[in-house]
Design a protein around this motif. Structure first.
Motif: not given
Lengths: 256, 222, 221
Positions: C29-34, C100-104, C150-165
């Motif tokens: 998601a980070f790579a595609l989001g960038i 992620g794209g919107a944020i980045m 962008l790296l911070s945004n990536g960390i954000g995606i990492f944390k938000e990814s918990s929601l897909v549970s």
């Protein structure tokens, strides 16, 4: 006998920012070899004049020729300014705040425009850039980044960057104003050297002593017009116009 | 596409959604009030001269900033009662979890702002004979609050959105109610769209306010 | 009750697998989001007004709604539009990418905006073409300024990814919840899960700070 062609000819140049009238009819001729220093109170349009000459600003009315060719025309009716972009191949400019590209090394700062706009082969550009740096005593900084240089060094690099393109006219917009006092001299020395080589230049400075040293001609701009125009001894030493006189007295703190 | 939108389901479910929104707003507002004050205190502690005061709160900030909010919420709901014997109703527990989370983010904003308070201002406070507490009250806090305000508002909106996570622990907020309506009516598209729009209708204007405040502060500084 | 983490050793493999899935989701998601974020930033600077508006509405919408509802929307509603089911993996990647794209895109935009007018003046005075200016001056500087964020945004995606549970994606959060339900020991499990997230995210936040300082020192931008 062939007539000497003026280097620059400005006629009736008007400029305003919104309702603020900055230049209200500048007529000016510059001759080859002229080193024209523009002085005057702040807000008098000195820097604007240089920026217009570089094609960085629109004008409301007026025309500017360089070596007999029309480069800038302001059309009042349409509100549009026609600027021939080849002007930038003839004129070089150095700014108050260096404006080096922070992400490029010093040598790349010098060579980028030469390679990209003049189609100079890279080795030739590198060669020329190194020569210029050597002349300025900065060859050891070629691979450094701008952030690693002092203000005086940065400004000398900025001058070299403009010289890379062999301009017919150099513009210096308060190039020492942002510098610490002890760094001013090294930059002024480079400019004096250029003056010796008869490089035509137009410069804005607040340093009247430097103005006296480098100028072949001084104009005093105030209220958007050229108030006085003459050799430095006259304009800085014994001005004719009372407004010039008052200004000179104030900045020199002396009665002439 | 042959899908037929039937938005009248939303009209029927509207009062239920509004019930949920009320809970969401309650959560957000109270958590923000807690975080605006607690965050400042934590920031002061983190900037303390004493290592013993600094360390635990620095660690707390990093823990909350570097883990998902969802984990934090689950942790509060399942672990706080067991570990600390604190039994709260879901709403106060949700407020506590979100409030402390937000306090840590706000503390970071305050910390940066406090460090940016001009030295002369502090010197002036000393010169005027203010006590340390008075200096914080009359010099540091007003400066820091102003400078941090855009970030504080942005953090506040983020929390409004994050509050949707309490639906996972069955707190009947807007998200939870939306999910109920979506499953019961079999109209997920209409329901989730409506719920998303409700969230958006609140957070978007507030984010504009934050942008406006930031512009004004920049203009004042320039 | 006594706190005893030792039973978690039995679930070590499951937790690691969950972390693996979380990291996989995050990286994709980070790579595609960038890429998507950069495209969005360009669209928001487009000279065609409707393109600008649509991009702006998109960005504001994804920034202005809870990620959880975006996930539900994509998982439950997209299939109805598309006429085919989405696997929860696809839905998870799609959602995190769109968000992620919107944020980045905002990060890229801020990076472009922060390039001062003087830089453009200098390009002008040197006669650089718009293309050279964009590729050699604006893009590199915008990128340098954006990288830490962008790296911070990536960390954000990492944390938000918990929601897909919430849509049954078997990543770290989901596996943690499952173990907790099965063993009835939420304190140990959720603490451990929180620590795993922390151990990944915290060093990255330090890296961001370090990068920021380094870029500032090296380039003074």
């Amino acid at each position: 006998m062939t007539e000497i062609q003026p280097l620059v000819e400005m006629r009736g140049v008007h400029k305003n920012y919104g309702t603020l009238q900055v230049l209200s009819g500048i007529d000016l001729e510059m001759w080859p070899g002229d080193r024209l220093v523009v002085i005057g109170p702040s807000g008098g349009g000195k820097s604007t004049l240089l920026r217009i000459m570089m094609g960085l600003e629109d004008i409301r009315r007026g025309e500017i020729d360089l070596l007999g060719k029309r480069y800038i025309t302001g059309h009042e009716q349409s509100g549009k300014t026609r600027i021939d972009s080849t002007l930038r191949k003839q004129v070089g400019m150095v700014f108050q705040h260096y404006t080096l590209f922070p992400h490029l090394t010093i040598i790349s700062n010098l060579t980028l425009a030469a390679i990209k706009t003049r189609g100079m082969p890279k080795p030739a550009a590198l060669d020329k850039g190194m020569q210029l740096l050597k002349r300025l005593g900065l060859e050891s900084k070629a691979q450094s980044y701008p952030s690693q240089l002092s203000g005086g060094q940065k400004q000398r690099v900025a001058i070299a960057r403009a010289l890379m393109l062999d301009p017919r006219l150099m513009l210096f917009d308060e190039v020492t104003s942002a510098l610490d006092p002890e760094l001013v001299a090294e930059v002024e020395a480079v400019m004096l050297e250029l003056a010796e080589q008869q490089m035509p230049m137009m410069l804005v400075t607040h340093d009247m002593w430097f103005a006296k040293n480098i100028a072949s001609r001084v104009i005093f701009c105030a209220g958007g017009v050229v108030v006085e125009d003459g050799p430095p001894e006259q304009v800085l030493g014994d001005p004719v116009n009372p407004r010039t006189r008052e200004f000179i007295e104030r900045v020199f703190h002396i009665k002439t | 596409m042959e899908y037929e939108f039937q938005f009248h389901y939303i009209l029927q479910a509207w009062p239920v959604l509004m019930e949920g929104l009320k809970v969401t707003v309650q959560l957000t507002v109270i958590a923000n009030i807690i975080a605006l004050t607690l965050g400042f205190v934590i920031a002061l502690l983190v900037l303390s001269k004493y290592w013993l005061l600094r360390a635990p709160f620095a660690l707390m900030i990093e823990l909350f900033r570097c883990t998902p909010v969802l984990v934090q919420i689950l942790w509060f709901f399942y672990c706080v009662p067991i570990l600390f014997g604190i039994y709260l109703a879901p709403l106060p527990m949700g407020i506590l979890a979100l409030g402390i989370n937000l306090a840590c983010f706000n503390a970071e904003a305050y910390r940066a702002a406090i460090q940016a308070v001009p030295r002369e201002q502090l010197d002036a406070g000393v010169a005027l004979g203010f006590s340390p507490l008075q200096r914080v009250r009359y010099v540091v806090f007003p400066h820091a609050f102003r400078a941090a305000l855009p970030v504080l508002i942005t953090n506040g909106i983020t929390l409004f959105q994050q509050s949707a996570l309490v639906a996972i622990v069955a707190l009947s907020d807007l998200m939870y109610m939306g999910r109920q309506v979506a499953t019961q009516s079999y109209r997920p598209i209409e329901t989730y769209t409506a719920v998303a729009l409700i969230y958006f209708a609140i957070s978007f204007p507030v984010s504009r306010v934050a942008a406006w405040v930031e512009q004004r502060l920049d203009a004042a500084r320039a | 009750m006594t706190i005893d983490f030792s039973f978690l050793a039995r679930y070590q493999d499951a937790l690691l697998m969950g972390l693996g899935m979380t990291l996989r989701l995050t990286l994709i998601a980070f790579a595609l989001g960038i890429v998507w974020g950069f495209v969005l930033a360009l669209l928001r600077n487009s000279s065609i007004a409707p393109v600008r508006w649509i991009a702006a509405v998109y960005v504001e919408f994804f920034r202005g709604t809870p990620v959880l509802i975006q996930i539900f929307w994509i998982f439950y509603c997209m299939p109805i539009f598309l006429g085919t089911d989405l696997s929860n993996f696809t839905a998870a990647v799609l959602c995190l990418t769109l968000y992620g794209g919107a944020i980045m895109s905002e990060t890229f935009r801020a990076g472009m905006k922060s390039i001062g007018r003087e830089q453009y003046d200098a390009c002008h005075a040197l006669g650089l073409s718009p293309w050279t200016r964009a590729t050699r001056i604006v893009l590199p500087q915008a990128t340098l300024r954006s990288v830490p964020v962008l790296l911070s945004n990536g960390i954000g995606i990492f944390k938000e990814s918990s929601l897909v549970s919430a849509i049954g994606m078997m990543e770290l959060m989901f596996i943690g919840t499952t173990i907790s339900n099965r063993t009835g020991r939420p304190v140990e499990v959720f603490t451990a899960v929180a620590l795993i997230y922390f151990v990944v995210a915290f060093p990255l936040t330090r890296l961001v700070t370090w990068l920021e300082k380094r870029i500032l020192k090296r380039f003074a931008i």
